[in-house]
Design a protein around this motif. Structure first.
Motif, PDB file in Angstrom:
ATOM      1  N   TRP A  25       3.168   1.421   0.085  1.00  0.00           N
ATOM      2  CA  TRP A  25       4.491   1.721   0.645  1.00  0.00           C
ATOM      3  C   TRP A  25       5.584   1.890  -0.407  1.00  0.00           C
ATOM      4  O   TRP A  25       6.434   2.780  -0.248  1.00  0.00           O
ATOM      5  CB  TRP A  25       4.897   0.653   1.669  1.00  0.00           C
ATOM      6  CG  TRP A  25       3.886   0.447   2.756  1.00  0.00           C
ATOM      7  CD1 TRP A  25       3.333  -0.727   3.147  1.00  0.00           C
ATOM      8  CD2 TRP A  25       3.289   1.445   3.604  1.00  0.00           C
ATOM      9  NE1 TRP A  25       2.425  -0.533   4.163  1.00  0.00           N
ATOM     10  CE2 TRP A  25       2.383   0.791   4.470  1.00  0.00           C
ATOM     11  CE3 TRP A  25       3.441   2.828   3.704  1.00  0.00           C
ATOM     12  CZ2 TRP A  25       1.634   1.470   5.420  1.00  0.00           C
ATOM     13  CZ3 TRP A  25       2.685   3.507   4.652  1.00  0.00           C
ATOM     14  CH2 TRP A  25       1.800   2.842   5.495  1.00  0.00           C
ATOM     15  N   PRO A  26       5.619   1.090  -1.483  1.00  0.00           N
ATOM     16  CA  PRO A  26       6.675   1.317  -2.488  1.00  0.00           C
ATOM     17  C   PRO A  26       6.600   2.690  -3.157  1.00  0.00           C
ATOM     18  O   PRO A  26       7.610   3.183  -3.675  1.00  0.00           O
ATOM     19  CB  PRO A  26       6.438   0.197  -3.506  1.00  0.00           C
ATOM     20  CG  PRO A  26       5.755  -0.888  -2.727  1.00  0.00           C
ATOM     21  CD  PRO A  26       4.870  -0.149  -1.764  1.00  0.00           C
ATOM     22  N   GLU A  29       9.118   5.419  -1.762  1.00  0.00           N
ATOM     23  CA  GLU A  29      10.550   5.405  -2.029  1.00  0.00           C
ATOM     24  C   GLU A  29      10.931   6.657  -2.821  1.00  0.00           C
ATOM     25  O   GLU A  29      10.100   7.195  -3.549  1.00  0.00           O
ATOM     26  CB  GLU A  29      10.924   4.131  -2.799  1.00  0.00           C
ATOM     27  CG  GLU A  29      10.700   2.858  -1.965  1.00  0.00           C
ATOM     28  CD  GLU A  29      11.009   1.589  -2.736  1.00  0.00           C
ATOM     29  OE1 GLU A  29      10.980   1.629  -3.989  1.00  0.00           O
ATOM     30  OE2 GLU A  29      11.277   0.570  -2.091  1.00  0.00           O
ATOM     31  N   ALA A  33      12.553   2.456   5.040  1.00  0.00           N
ATOM     32  CA  ALA A  33      11.493   1.930   5.895  1.00  0.00           C
ATOM     33  C   ALA A  33      11.350   2.724   7.190  1.00  0.00           C
ATOM     34  O   ALA A  33      10.231   3.015   7.636  1.00  0.00           O
ATOM     35  CB  ALA A  33      11.755   0.455   6.203  1.00  0.00           C
ATOM     36  N   ILE A  89       6.525  -2.547   6.728  1.00  0.00           N
ATOM     37  CA  ILE A  89       6.990  -1.632   5.675  1.00  0.00           C
ATOM     38  C   ILE A  89       8.294  -2.143   5.071  1.00  0.00           C
ATOM     39  O   ILE A  89       8.469  -2.152   3.851  1.00  0.00           O
ATOM     40  CB  ILE A  89       7.159  -0.209   6.243  1.00  0.00           C
ATOM     41  CG1 ILE A  89       5.794   0.370   6.635  1.00  0.00           C
ATOM     42  CG2 ILE A  89       7.847   0.702   5.219  1.00  0.00           C
ATOM     43  CD1 ILE A  89       5.889   1.653   7.455  1.00  0.00           C
ATOM     44  N   TRP A  90       9.224  -2.573   5.939  1.00  0.00           N
ATOM     45  CA  TRP A  90      10.501  -3.084   5.445  1.00  0.00           C
ATOM     46  C   TRP A  90      10.277  -4.319   4.580  1.00  0.00           C
ATOM     47  O   TRP A  90      10.884  -4.457   3.507  1.00  0.00           O
ATOM     48  CB  TRP A  90      11.420  -3.436   6.607  1.00  0.00           C
ATOM     49  CG  TRP A  90      12.807  -3.817   6.168  1.00  0.00           C
ATOM     50  CD1 TRP A  90      13.885  -2.992   6.014  1.00  0.00           C
ATOM     51  CD2 TRP A  90      13.251  -5.133   5.778  1.00  0.00           C
ATOM     52  NE1 TRP A  90      14.969  -3.696   5.563  1.00  0.00           N
ATOM     53  CE2 TRP A  90      14.620  -5.016   5.402  1.00  0.00           C
ATOM     54  CE3 TRP A  90      12.640  -6.379   5.710  1.00  0.00           C
ATOM     55  CZ2 TRP A  90      15.363  -6.106   4.968  1.00  0.00           C
ATOM     56  CZ3 TRP A  90      13.386  -7.466   5.272  1.00  0.00           C
ATOM     57  CH2 TRP A  90      14.730  -7.331   4.917  1.00  0.00           C
ATOM     58  N   ASN A  93       8.720  -3.319   1.115  1.00  0.00           N
ATOM     59  CA  ASN A  93       9.638  -2.577   0.251  1.00  0.00           C
ATOM     60  C   ASN A  93      10.900  -3.347  -0.089  1.00  0.00           C
ATOM     61  O   ASN A  93      11.709  -2.898  -0.898  1.00  0.00           O
ATOM     62  CB  ASN A  93      10.000  -1.238   0.893  1.00  0.00           C
ATOM     63  CG  ASN A  93       8.869  -0.230   0.775  1.00  0.00           C
ATOM     64  OD1 ASN A  93       7.773  -0.568   0.347  1.00  0.00           O
ATOM     65  ND2 ASN A  93       9.123   1.003   1.156  1.00  0.00           N
ATOM     66  N   ASN A  94      11.095  -4.513   0.538  1.00  0.00           N
ATOM     67  CA  ASN A  94      12.233  -5.369   0.194  1.00  0.00           C
ATOM     68  C   ASN A  94      11.771  -6.684  -0.429  1.00  0.00           C
ATOM     69  O   ASN A  94      12.461  -7.696  -0.343  1.00  0.00           O
ATOM     70  CB  ASN A  94      13.083  -5.637   1.441  1.00  0.00           C
ATOM     71  CG  ASN A  94      13.931  -4.447   1.821  1.00  0.00           C
ATOM     72  OD1 ASN A  94      15.038  -4.258   1.330  1.00  0.00           O
ATOM     73  ND2 ASN A  94      13.388  -3.603   2.702  1.00  0.00           N
ATOM     74  N   LYS A  95      10.574  -6.631  -1.053  1.00  0.00           N
ATOM     75  CA  LYS A  95      10.052  -7.740  -1.868  1.00  0.00           C
ATOM     76  C   LYS A  95       9.832  -9.021  -1.064  1.00  0.00           C
ATOM     77  O   LYS A  95      10.186 -10.115  -1.495  1.00  0.00           O
ATOM     78  CB  LYS A  95      10.986  -8.004  -3.059  1.00  0.00           C
ATOM     79  CG  LYS A  95      11.254  -6.765  -3.911  1.00  0.00           C
ATOM     80  CD  LYS A  95      12.059  -7.061  -5.140  1.00  0.00           C
ATOM     81  CE  LYS A  95      12.442  -5.786  -5.875  1.00  0.00           C
ATOM     82  NZ  LYS A  95      11.312  -4.903  -6.172  1.00  0.00           N
TER      83      LYS A  95
END
Length: 302
Positions: A25-26, A29, A33, A89-90, A93-95
């Motif tokens: 997913w990353p 970017e 998301a 996904i969120w 991608n937000n660690k």
């Protein structure tokens, strides 16, 4: 024996691919998301329709579409899996990879809890002990995080609801996911067209590889599903139950060792309690299954 071994390898492949999703997913970017989610839904629909055509399952698909009850259940499944996919996904991608792994660690326990609350199933003593330990772990992690681990909880409960809906629908894996993506696919397409029309789309403008990666979300969704479906017909539910811990274990390892997410001592304690609860629950489930099979064999001899 060969089929069982093949089933085990297919199951392991499915859960390994799901476990490695935090690496994928990353790469999508700067798409956000929701845009990634919309691409995943739309391209999954495309892949599933192609798969239905290639495997000549169109008759089965039409039968599901004509069944109003199953169609309604699968529409509900589509709604909750959309929440699950979007949250995952969120989170990645937000660690929050470690917290997403927690969601899938506690998912089996949440599924059992829903069985008790919704289906009226009864738990055995050791299962209640495991549930109590898991509840204590969630409370401890809430204190440690300074908030409820909402990403993990949303993932666990949404996937448990999805599993319940799939069980009630009792439809083949390919047909069910095709119907689910048909339900939410038009919404995803409208959103993608809106982004394109307003100049906010990240589909193009970032190179051919980026386009292929976004399109590949459909393939990345379908391949593990196909492997899992093939495994489910070849190995026991006990084996599949043990294999399901492979995905969150890989996610946890990626979060801690590759992405360097913090793991304070109290967080280790919380995860340790979750793992203890899962160990107890798995042990009790395996023991109960063996006892049931033994009693059934003895009864057959009488």
């Amino acid at each position: 024996m060969a089929e069982t071994r093949r089933g085990f390898l297919l199951g392991a492949a499915a859960y390994t691919m799901w476990g490695l999703f935090p690496l994928y997913w990353p790469l999508l970017e700067p798409a956000g998301a929701i845009e990634i989610l919309a691409h995943r839904i739309f391209w999954s629909l495309t892949v599933m329709l192609a798969l239905v055509a290639v495997t000549r399952r169109s008759g089965r698909l039409r039968a599901v579409l004509r069944d109003r009850r199953r169609l309604l259940i699968l529409a509900m499944a589509a709604a909750v899996i959309t929440v699950n996919w979007g949250t995952y996904i969120w989170g990645v991608n937000n660690k929050h990879v470690v917290e997403t792994s927690l969601g899938y660690f506690i998912n089996p326990l949440v599924t059992v809890l829903m069985g008790v609350v919704i289906l009226g199933e009864r738990l055995r003593t050791l299962q209640w002990v495991a549930m109590a330990i898991a509840a204590l772990a969630v409370v401890g992690l809430t204190v440690e995080y300074g908030r409820p681990p909402w990403i993990a909880l949303v993932l666990a409960f949404s996937f448990a609801c999805y599993g319940l809906a799939k069980k009630k629908a009792n439809t083949g894996a390919v047909e069910s996911l095709t119907v689910e993506t048909m339900v939410i696919g038009p919404v995803a397409l409208i959103y993608l067209l809106f982004l394109t029309g307003s100049g906010q789309s990240h589909f193009t403008g970032h190179g051919t590889l980026h386009v292929l990666l976004l399109v590949g979300t459909g393939v990345a969704t379908a391949i593990p599903l196909i492997c899992f479906g093939a495994a489910a017909t070849r190995v026991s539910m006990t084996t599949l139950g043990l294999l399901q811990y492979l995905a969150p274990t890989i996610q946890f390892a990626l979060g801690v060792f590759l992405f360097g997410e913090p793991m304070p001592s109290m967080r280790w304690v919380g995860f340790g309690l979750v793992w203890l609860a899962l160990a107890l629950f798995t042990f009790e489930s395996v023991r109960h299954r063996r006892r049931t099979l033994r009693l059934a064999a003895e009864a057959a001899l009488v």
